[in-house]
Design an enzyme around this catalytic site. Structure first.
Site, mmCIF file in Angstrom:
data_model
loop_
_atom_site.group_PDB
_atom_site.id
_atom_site.type_symbol
_atom_site.label_atom_id
_atom_site.label_comp_id
_atom_site.label_asym_id
_atom_site.label_seq_id
_atom_site.Cartn_x
_atom_site.Cartn_y
_atom_site.Cartn_z
ATOM 1 N N TYR A 1 0.825 -1.196 0.000
ATOM 2 C CA TYR A 1 0.000 0.000 0.000
ATOM 3 C C TYR A 1 0.874 1.267 0.000
ATOM 4 O O TYR A 1 1.683 1.475 0.901
ATOM 5 C CB TYR A 1 -0.929 0.037 1.212
ATOM 6 N N GLY B 1 -14.543 -5.743 2.391
ATOM 7 C CA GLY B 1 -15.552 -5.366 1.394
ATOM 8 C C GLY B 1 -16.988 -5.529 1.835
ATOM 9 O O GLY B 1 -17.873 -5.640 0.993
ATOM 10 N N ALA C 1 -19.325 -3.182 0.208
ATOM 11 C CA ALA C 1 -19.337 -3.214 -1.264
ATOM 12 C C ALA C 1 -19.089 -1.827 -1.867
ATOM 13 O O ALA C 1 -19.912 -1.299 -2.611
ATOM 14 C CB ALA C 1 -20.645 -3.800 -1.782
ATOM 15 N N LEU D 1 -23.695 -0.482 0.012
ATOM 16 C CA LEU D 1 -24.595 -0.976 1.049
ATOM 17 C C LEU D 1 -24.623 -0.054 2.264
ATOM 18 O O LEU D 1 -24.582 -0.487 3.406
ATOM 19 C CB LEU D 1 -24.178 -2.393 1.454
ATOM 20 N N THR D 2 -24.707 1.243 1.986
ATOM 21 C CA THR D 2 -24.902 2.250 3.028
ATOM 22 C C THR D 2 -26.085 3.119 2.623
ATOM 23 O O THR D 2 -26.549 3.073 1.470
ATOM 24 C CB THR D 2 -23.652 3.138 3.209
ATOM 25 N N GLU D 3 -26.548 3.927 3.536
ATOM 26 C CA GLU D 3 -27.710 4.778 3.252
ATOM 27 C C GLU D 3 -27.422 5.756 2.117
ATOM 28 O O GLU D 3 -28.332 6.144 1.375
ATOM 29 C CB GLU D 3 -28.110 5.549 4.515
#
Length: 305
Positions: free
Chosen positions: A51, A198, A201, A205-207
């Site tokens: 990284y 993940g 995703a 997969l959040t608001e």
């Protein structure tokens, strides 16, 4: 924060860890994120020598200075950069692993690594030699335990059968359920833990993930993702959010010891901790989610390499 045993080791990791790849390269911001993670009760930090050309390890090392005893520190090895060349090459040789660990220790500012992970793997690896490198590092006290980061079932199977890996890191979420068919049953049988990356995703997969869903994800079209997001909200019920459901889904399986969502801001990090805590999914919710989403399969390349 709940803490789980990692494989058959004596390491107890926070079920919500921190994937440090997302902290960036600006020092003050990166240190603030890692400090906040520790203050929130997260003790499991995951990085890699790859990284930001090692910069990520350096920043994590600076952030945990004076707090090393609070941290279960994980990093990775196997991707080797060659001077004068772009990119990297795969090198699971004993000589490279034993050389690379010295550089990681220096960057991390520590004299031991809690979990040293092979950052990939193929069936062409000199597996016995690779495993010997990790075992010797254990004997030398340089690492406490080792694992593998891979999405390739056959490779994972080979390393589990020929080594003492305690963990497998792999992508696992509602939108990527591939580990359920092959990886999770295998590691559960051998007492190995999954570290799931993940889970959100890429934020779909959040608001606030509607715009990201418009780009599609794996085999899902934007239209399918929009419908799935709406159905998942219904499964979540009033007490919980889509974000919560997404984080708790991988943790439902007893072989999953931790999830490692990333965060590029303190707000995101705190949100992950807050949303990840609380009640887990009920069996009914878990089954409903499975009925709404694709099980997925690994492609032939991932089966053979």
């Amino acid at each position: 924060m709940k803490y789980n045993q990692l494989g058959q080791s004596d390491l107890r990791v926070s079920e919500i860890g921190f994937g440090c790849m997302s902290i960036g390269t600006e020092e003050s911001k990166a240190l603030r994120l890692v400090h906040e993670a520790l203050d929130q009760g997260i003790n499991f930090l995951d990085t890699a020598d790859l990284y930001d050309d090692g910069r990520n390890e350096e920043l994590v090392g600076k952030a945990i200075r004076g707090r090393r005893s609070e941290v279960i520190l994980a990093t990775k090895v196997g991707n080797r950069r060659l001077s004068g060349q772009e990119g990297w090459v795969w090198d699971p040789s004993k000589s490279y692993i034993k050389s690379a660990v010295k550089d990681s220790l220096r960057r991390l500012g520590t004299d031991y690594i809690d979990l040293y992970q092979l950052h990939g793997g193929t069936l062409d690896d000199p597996i016995e030699e690779t495993v010997q490198a990790f075992e010797e590092l254990k004997q030398e006290g340089v690492i406490r335990y080792y694992g593998i980061s891979s999405i390739r079932p056959k490779v994972i199977q080979e390393y589990i059968s020929k080594s003492n890996v305690i963990s497998v890191m792999s992508q696992y979420s509602i939108l990527d359920r591939r580990p359920e068919e092959e990886i999770l049953p295998l590691i559960a049988e051998h007492g190995v833990s999954l570290i799931a990356r993940g889970a959100l995703a890429k934020g779909i997969l959040t608001e606030d993930g509607a715009a990201k869903a418009d780009q599609g994800y794996m085999e899902y079209t934007p239209e399918q993702l929009a419908a799935l997001r709406e159905n998942l909200r219904k499964v979540s019920e009033r007490r919980h959010s889509l974000h919560h459901t997404a984080l708790r889904y991988p943790l439902y399986h007893p072989a999953v010891a931790a999830i490692i969502p990333g965060a590029s801001s303190v707000h995101q990090l705190v949100k992950n901790v807050q949303e990840g805590e609380g009640d887990g999914l009920t069996p009914e919710q878990f089954s409903k989610i499975q009925s709404l989403s694709y099980p997925g399969q690994y492609d032939p390349e991932h089966r053979l390499k």
